[in-house]
Scaffold this active site. Structure first.
Site, PDB file in Angstrom:
ATOM      1  N   CYS A  98       0.891  -1.160   0.000  1.00  0.00           N
ATOM      2  CA  CYS A  98       0.000   0.000   0.000  1.00  0.00           C
ATOM      3  C   CYS A  98       0.918   1.194   0.000  1.00  0.00           C
ATOM      4  CB  CYS A  98      -0.910   0.031   1.230  1.00  0.00           C
ATOM      5  SG  CYS A  98      -1.866   1.573   1.276  1.00  0.00           S
ATOM      6  N   CYS A 101      -0.435   4.154   2.570  1.00  0.00           N
ATOM      7  CA  CYS A 101      -0.406   3.982   4.020  1.00  0.00           C
ATOM      8  C   CYS A 101      -0.113   2.519   4.331  1.00  0.00           C
ATOM      9  CB  CYS A 101      -1.699   4.471   4.656  1.00  0.00           C
ATOM     10  SG  CYS A 101      -3.204   3.996   3.786  1.00  0.00           S
ATOM     11  N   SER A 102      -1.086   1.768   4.766  1.00  0.00           N
ATOM     12  CA  SER A 102      -0.799   0.375   5.109  1.00  0.00           C
ATOM     13  C   SER A 102      -2.023  -0.512   4.934  1.00  0.00           C
ATOM     14  CB  SER A 102      -0.292   0.289   6.544  1.00  0.00           C
ATOM     15  OG  SER A 102      -1.263   0.861   7.407  1.00  0.00           O
ATOM     16  N   CYS A 103      -2.854  -0.230   3.909  1.00  0.00           N
ATOM     17  CA  CYS A 103      -4.046  -1.035   3.678  1.00  0.00           C
ATOM     18  C   CYS A 103      -3.638  -2.494   3.471  1.00  0.00           C
ATOM     19  CB  CYS A 103      -4.797  -0.522   2.458  1.00  0.00           C
ATOM     20  SG  CYS A 103      -5.342   1.177   2.694  1.00  0.00           S
TER      21      CYS A 103
HETATM   22 FE    FE Z   1      -3.264   2.033   2.965  1.00  0.00          FE
END
Ligand code: FE
Length: 195
Positions: A98, A101-103
């Site tokens: 991602c 961000c950190s999906c």
């Molecule tokens: Fe994300």
């Protein structure tokens, strides 16, 4: 790792305040932690992968529309409104990131590893996937192409790894044991089974 990170300290402080004000109980917090440890994690993704290896009809459905294919499992943990499963083959290796961000598909893989949230991984895997994968210990043949999938709040990706050599006769449960979180993110492949 001997000292708590600022995030851990902040989480502890928040938890203490919420409990003090009667907005949360420690039992509730323990419940959530237990849920993530035991019921939400890579074992869910591994079950899906093992089934896809042994059930061609399910695999077709999974690659066509993963969201509905996994619907009957009712995995909890959230973060998978729309799931797309991408298949590793002799010709293509898939890896997930991602960049924003950190999906991450929590319901299938649990909480994301720290490196997945690292800005270095997020930017470099797009620009130089082969070098980053090599740092994970995965050297891909030149002939194999690498496809990087960028997750978002809307779409989460899961890699369907290639079935390990030598695992053809195993049951779904035995196969699921072989599937690692990192293989489902695409930063490793699964070693051949010996014996
Ligand atoms: Fe994300």
């Amino acid at each position: 790792m001997s000292e708590a990170s600022p995030q851990a300290l902040r989480a502890e402080a928040l938890e203490a305040i919420l409990i003090e004000r009667g907005l949360l109980t420690s039992a509730k917090v323990d419940d959530i932690v237990q849920r993530y440890n035991e019921r939400v994690g890579p074992m869910n993704g591994a079950r899906i992968v093992a089934r896809a290896w042994t059930d061609p009809q399910f695999k077709l459905q999974l690659l066509d529309d993963a969201t509905s294919a996994i619907g009957p499992y009712e995995f909890d943990g959230g973060q998978v409104d729309k799931l797309v499963v991408v298949e590793n083959t002799q010709a293509v290796h898939n890896v997930v990131v991602c960049t924003l961000c950190s999906c991450y598909p929590w319901a299938l893989l649990g909480l994301p590893p720290t490196w997945y949230k690292d800005p270095a991984y997020r930017s470099r895997i797009v620009r130089e996937p082969r070098s980053v994968l090599a740092e994970f210990g995965l050297e891909l043949p030149k002939a194999k192409s690498v496809q990087v999938w960028d997750s978002s709040a809307e779409v989460r990706y899961l890699v369907l790894p290639q079935q390990p050599e030598g695992s053809a006769g195993l049951s779904q449960d035995e196969l699921a044991e072989l599937v690692t979180r990192n293989a489902m993110i695409g930063v490793e492949t699964l070693p051949a089974v010996s014996g």
